[in-house]
Write a protein that holds these residues in place. Structure first.
Motif, mmCIF file in Angstrom:
data_model
loop_
_atom_site.group_PDB
_atom_site.id
_atom_site.type_symbol
_atom_site.label_atom_id
_atom_site.label_comp_id
_atom_site.label_asym_id
_atom_site.label_seq_id
_atom_site.Cartn_x
_atom_site.Cartn_y
_atom_site.Cartn_z
ATOM 1 N N ASP A 120 50.913 -44.394 -12.171
ATOM 2 C CA ASP A 120 51.503 -45.072 -11.016
ATOM 3 C C ASP A 120 50.840 -44.614 -9.724
ATOM 4 O OD1 ASP A 120 53.277 -46.402 -12.639
ATOM 5 O OD2 ASP A 120 54.881 -44.934 -12.382
ATOM 6 N N THR A 121 50.232 -45.534 -9.016
ATOM 7 C CA THR A 121 49.659 -45.231 -7.701
ATOM 8 C C THR A 121 50.773 -45.270 -6.667
ATOM 9 O OG1 THR A 121 47.541 -46.218 -8.343
ATOM 10 C CG2 THR A 121 47.950 -45.932 -5.981
ATOM 11 N N LEU A 122 50.896 -44.191 -5.892
ATOM 12 C CA LEU A 122 52.044 -44.031 -5.014
ATOM 13 C C LEU A 122 51.658 -44.001 -3.533
ATOM 14 C CD1 LEU A 122 54.087 -41.365 -7.033
ATOM 15 C CD2 LEU A 122 54.261 -43.852 -7.125
ATOM 16 N N PHE A 123 50.678 -44.782 -3.155
ATOM 17 C CA PHE A 123 50.345 -44.872 -1.741
ATOM 18 C C PHE A 123 49.814 -46.275 -1.433
ATOM 19 C CE2 PHE A 123 46.370 -43.755 -3.747
ATOM 20 C CZ PHE A 123 45.404 -44.454 -3.033
ATOM 21 N N GLY A 124 49.797 -46.576 -0.140
ATOM 22 C CA GLY A 124 49.227 -47.841 0.313
ATOM 23 C C GLY A 124 49.959 -49.062 -0.215
ATOM 24 N N LYS A 125 49.206 -50.122 -0.423
ATOM 25 C CA LYS A 125 49.782 -51.392 -0.865
ATOM 26 C C LYS A 125 50.364 -51.301 -2.272
ATOM 27 C CE LYS A 125 46.835 -54.312 2.039
ATOM 28 N NZ LYS A 125 45.813 -55.390 2.072
ATOM 29 N N SER A 126 49.851 -50.374 -3.075
ATOM 30 C CA SER A 126 50.326 -50.254 -4.459
ATOM 31 C C SER A 126 51.797 -49.861 -4.516
ATOM 32 C CB SER A 126 49.484 -49.221 -5.218
ATOM 33 O OG SER A 126 48.142 -49.642 -5.328
ATOM 34 N N ILE A 127 52.204 -48.877 -3.684
ATOM 35 C CA ILE A 127 53.599 -48.441 -3.720
ATOM 36 C C ILE A 127 54.497 -49.505 -3.102
ATOM 37 C CG2 ILE A 127 53.455 -47.160 -1.550
ATOM 38 C CD1 ILE A 127 55.617 -46.356 -4.649
ATOM 39 N N ILE A 128 53.990 -50.241 -2.125
ATOM 40 C CA ILE A 128 54.771 -51.329 -1.530
ATOM 41 C C ILE A 128 55.039 -52.410 -2.575
ATOM 42 C CG2 ILE A 128 54.708 -53.207 0.160
ATOM 43 C CD1 ILE A 128 53.165 -51.316 2.004
ATOM 44 N N GLU A 150 53.286 -42.302 7.058
ATOM 45 C CA GLU A 150 52.308 -43.394 7.132
ATOM 46 C C GLU A 150 52.377 -44.160 5.817
ATOM 47 O OE1 GLU A 150 48.745 -41.350 8.316
ATOM 48 O OE2 GLU A 150 49.420 -41.199 10.399
ATOM 49 N N ASP A 151 51.351 -44.100 4.976
ATOM 50 C CA ASP A 151 51.412 -44.885 3.729
ATOM 51 C C ASP A 151 51.398 -43.999 2.496
ATOM 52 O OD1 ASP A 151 48.835 -43.959 3.833
ATOM 53 O OD2 ASP A 151 47.896 -45.847 3.231
ATOM 54 N N SER A 152 51.768 -42.728 2.654
ATOM 55 C CA SER A 152 51.698 -41.819 1.517
ATOM 56 C C SER A 152 52.964 -40.998 1.365
ATOM 57 C CB SER A 152 50.490 -40.872 1.660
ATOM 58 O OG SER A 152 50.646 -40.058 2.813
ATOM 59 N N VAL A 181 47.503 -34.922 -6.266
ATOM 60 C CA VAL A 181 47.864 -34.767 -4.865
ATOM 61 C C VAL A 181 46.611 -34.569 -4.019
ATOM 62 C CG1 VAL A 181 50.049 -33.691 -5.528
ATOM 63 C CG2 VAL A 181 48.130 -32.232 -4.861
ATOM 64 N N TYR A 182 46.726 -35.016 -2.773
ATOM 65 C CA TYR A 182 45.690 -34.694 -1.794
ATOM 66 C C TYR A 182 46.193 -33.523 -0.967
ATOM 67 C CZ TYR A 182 42.956 -34.793 2.482
ATOM 68 O OH TYR A 182 42.171 -34.432 3.562
ATOM 69 N N ALA A 214 54.216 -27.549 -0.017
ATOM 70 C CA ALA A 214 54.635 -28.417 1.075
ATOM 71 C C ALA A 214 53.404 -28.904 1.826
ATOM 72 C CB ALA A 214 55.565 -27.660 2.019
ATOM 73 N N GLY A 215 53.411 -30.178 2.163
ATOM 74 C CA GLY A 215 52.262 -30.772 2.834
ATOM 75 C C GLY A 215 51.365 -31.564 1.902
ATOM 76 N N ASP A 216 51.466 -31.315 0.588
ATOM 77 C CA ASP A 216 50.683 -32.102 -0.370
ATOM 78 C C ASP A 216 51.090 -33.562 -0.309
ATOM 79 O OD1 ASP A 216 49.311 -29.889 -1.246
ATOM 80 O OD2 ASP A 216 50.502 -29.602 -3.063
ATOM 81 N N ARG A 217 50.104 -34.472 -0.440
ATOM 82 C CA ARG A 217 50.395 -35.903 -0.543
ATOM 83 C C ARG A 217 50.287 -36.307 -2.004
ATOM 84 N NH1 ARG A 217 49.998 -34.001 4.725
ATOM 85 N NH2 ARG A 217 49.897 -35.710 6.237
ATOM 86 N N ILE A 218 51.389 -36.789 -2.563
ATOM 87 C CA ILE A 218 51.358 -37.253 -3.948
ATOM 88 C C ILE A 218 50.769 -38.657 -3.965
ATOM 89 C CG2 ILE A 218 52.741 -37.802 -5.985
ATOM 90 C CD1 ILE A 218 54.787 -35.757 -5.058
ATOM 91 N N ILE A 219 49.648 -38.823 -4.643
ATOM 92 C CA ILE A 219 48.987 -40.124 -4.646
ATOM 93 C C ILE A 219 49.083 -40.848 -5.988
ATOM 94 C CG2 ILE A 219 47.420 -39.596 -2.749
ATOM 95 C CD1 ILE A 219 45.290 -38.816 -4.737
ATOM 96 N N VAL A 220 49.237 -40.087 -7.069
ATOM 97 C CA VAL A 220 49.360 -40.707 -8.396
ATOM 98 C C VAL A 220 50.326 -39.877 -9.234
ATOM 99 C CG1 VAL A 220 48.175 -41.400 -10.524
ATOM 100 C CG2 VAL A 220 47.003 -41.636 -8.330
ATOM 101 N N ALA A 221 51.197 -40.556 -9.992
ATOM 102 C CA ALA A 221 52.041 -39.911 -10.996
ATOM 103 C C ALA A 221 51.815 -40.649 -12.305
ATOM 104 C CB ALA A 221 53.508 -39.947 -10.597
ATOM 105 N N ASN A 222 51.175 -39.967 -13.262
ATOM 106 C CA ASN A 222 50.682 -40.620 -14.478
ATOM 107 C C ASN A 222 49.814 -41.808 -14.080
ATOM 108 O OD1 ASN A 222 51.780 -38.750 -16.198
ATOM 109 N ND2 ASN A 222 53.622 -39.940 -16.650
#
Length: 538
Positions: free
Chosen positions: A141-149, A110-112, A188-189, A131-139
């Motif tokens: 950097d936001t890595l989901f949704g419109k930010s990663i796009i 999806e977006d994550s 991570v979520y 396994a299964g964790d959603r990485i949402i931020v690295a330092n």
């Protein structure tokens, strides 16, 4: 006049490419033979200045030069290639068999960024990622949704395309990879506990496996799959070989299908495990006529074992060195289809700006003296786009054209041919019934990820062996996938059988690793079935 201006950038680019390429690549003892202050070197510098300051339009000289070098190398041979600096690091990592990062595999769900596996012994496993964790931020950097796009530079027109997925994946990798011993804090979520967790992770070297799988097919027959010949491949192979020997292996299936090659010395080390001391492995010859021969030593661990080498039309270069060396020394059996036909050796040469060329510097020959290089039509045209399927040779060995002038004989009297790939001892046609349908397979990975994600605790109790033999024997889970496809037509029995096979295989890959995938697909693998037939006949 207009036409001349239109072609001017290309003409100048080619001139620049030729000059810089020659000056950067070759280590001539007396460079004054090539250049003087008033010759090519000075002209190139002047031309660059003209383009940058005087040309009527703004020109990206770096891009122009890249295109010119690539076009020039195409005219040499099909395997001399230019590697731009933005690609060189990725290529180098793959061939060195390692990269510096946090040690996870992931996919965009999806977006994550969803972690599909955590590499054993890597930084993420030590930190506690699962396994299964959603990485949402690295330092930061936001890595989901419109930010990663946005970070990936994906345009609106590129959304939901393979290009967009690649850009997003590269952007994620850039955030997670870095220099050794540097720190990154990953948020991570975790769906299982419905919480956001922070993990400080110290980046470290992470292996990129080139021995994808190894296991025992039965009590005496082992299997090793090599997908490329990287710097670490021999060590991986040696570990696999010793493990299988300890489990009772007396015959080995060495799977080189789809293997594009790699380092020749690594291939030679692997061949040495099968050949007796003093046997010729391969020799090379450069344009000066200098010959370099490689011989087996007495250290081989499987000199007395039987070996079956699996090849197909995509087995190339170092894969063909392995197959050719064993075939010419009457060791083992080559099974499959005629290999690619690449008998040229490349050397990587730095161009000084982070880019490089891989330039053909010699030809290699199998022990009987045959070159397996395909003829390329002329210097401007590749002959590598010939569709062997239309020629009929993927279906019938009789359709493989051979040249009697390139006929050679092994020490035990077996006839082999040069001039375009390794022809197998035992031919296995391509499975024309094994068709791929985007409609049937297109959502397979998504469904499998969702199923594992929803049932992670229960499904993690499976062992690999139990999974291979007993998973979803009643097709209950598989039928859920079929129902979600909402097809308006019945699936043909053969297509359904094939789809089910890959359904279980991809499920096994996600839960375990490539070993699970191959253990399941081998059940309907015609080459493996042919090997089993050959084994039982002896």
């Amino acid at each position: 006049m207009t036409e001349r201006k239109t072609n001017l950038p290309l003409i100048i680019g080619i001139a620049i490419a030729i000059g810089i390429f020659i000056g950067s690549t070759f280590n001539y003892k007396n460079k004054s033979v090539l250049f003087s202050s008033n010759s090519s070197e000075a002209k190139i510098k002047r031309l660059i200045n003209y383009i940058q300051y005087d040309y009527v339009d703004k020109v990206d000289t770096d891009s122009l030069l890249d295109d010119a070098i690539s076009n020039m190398l195409i005219k040499l041979d099909p395997h001399s290639v230019y590697i731009p600096k933005d690609e060189l690091k990725r290529v180098t990592e793959s061939m060195e068999g390692k990269f510096v990062g946090i040690g996870v595999t992931f996919l965009m769900h999806e977006d994550s960024v969803a972690v599909t596996s955590v590499i054993e012994g890597g930084p993420s496993e030590k930190a506690g990622l699962k396994a299964g964790d959603r990485i949402i931020v690295a330092n930061n950097d936001t890595l989901f949704g419109k930010s990663i796009i946005k970070k990936a530079g994906v345009t609106e027109n590129e959304l939901n395309t393979p290009l967009a997925n690649r850009k997003i994946s590269d952007a994620v990798m850039n955030s997670l990879k870095g220099e050794p011993d540097t720190d990154v804090t990953v948020s991570v979520y975790r769906r299982a506990t419905n919480e956001i967790l922070k993990f400080p992770i110290t980046r470290d070297e992470v292996p990129i496996k080139s021995v994808s799988a190894y296991y025992m097919i039965n009590k005496s027959l082992g299997y090793i799959n090599i997908d490329r010949f990287a710097r670490t491949t021999y060590d991986e192979f040696k570990l696999a070989l010793e493990k299988l020997i300890s489990e009772g292996m007396t015959s080995l299936v060495l799977d080189l299908r789809g293997n594009p090659g790699g380092f020749m010395d690594i291939a030679n080390n692997i061949i040495d495990e099968f050949l007796e001391d003093g046997k010729l492995i391969v020799f090379t010859k450069n344009k000066s006529g200098e010959v370099d021969k490689s011989f087996a030593t007495g250290r081989g661990d499987f000199e007395n074992g039987k070996v079956y080498v699996l090849i197909d039309q995509n087995s190339a270069s170092a894969s063909e060195i392995v197959a050719g060396a064993l075939q010419d020394n009457d060791k083992g059996t080559i099974v499959g289809r005629r290999s690619f036909g690449k008998g040229l050796v490349q050397q990587e040469m730095d161009l000084g700006d982070g880019s490089a060329v891989r330039l053909t510097t010699s030809r290699y020959y199998t022990p009987t003296g045959r070159s397996i290089q395909k003829p390329y039509i002329d210097k401007d045209t590749k002959s590598y786009n010939i569709d062997r399927f239309h020629n009929g040779e993927l279906i019938s060995k009789d359709s493989i054209k051979v040249n009697d002038e390139l006929k050679y004989t092994t020490p035990k009297g077996k006839v082999v041919y040069g001039g375009g790939g390794i022809i197998p001892d035992v031919f296995v046609p391509i499975d024309t019934l094994n068709t791929y349908s985007t409609r049937l397979y297109g959502r397979l990975n998504e469904f499998i990820f969702n199923y594992i994600d929803d049932n992670r605790e229960e499904i993690s109790k499976w062992s690999l062996e139990d999974f291979v033999d007993n998973f979803d024997t009643d097709d209950k889970i598989f039928n859920q996938y079929i129902d979600e496809l909402d097809l308006n037509y019945p699936i043909a029995p053969n297509s359904r059988k094939n789809l089910k096979l890959y359904f279980n295989a991809i499920m096994a890959r996600n839960l375990f690793d490539e070993t699970g995938y191959f253990m399941i697909t081998q059940k309907e693998d015609n080459m493996i079935l042919k090997v089993l037939e050959l084994e039982s006949a002896q």
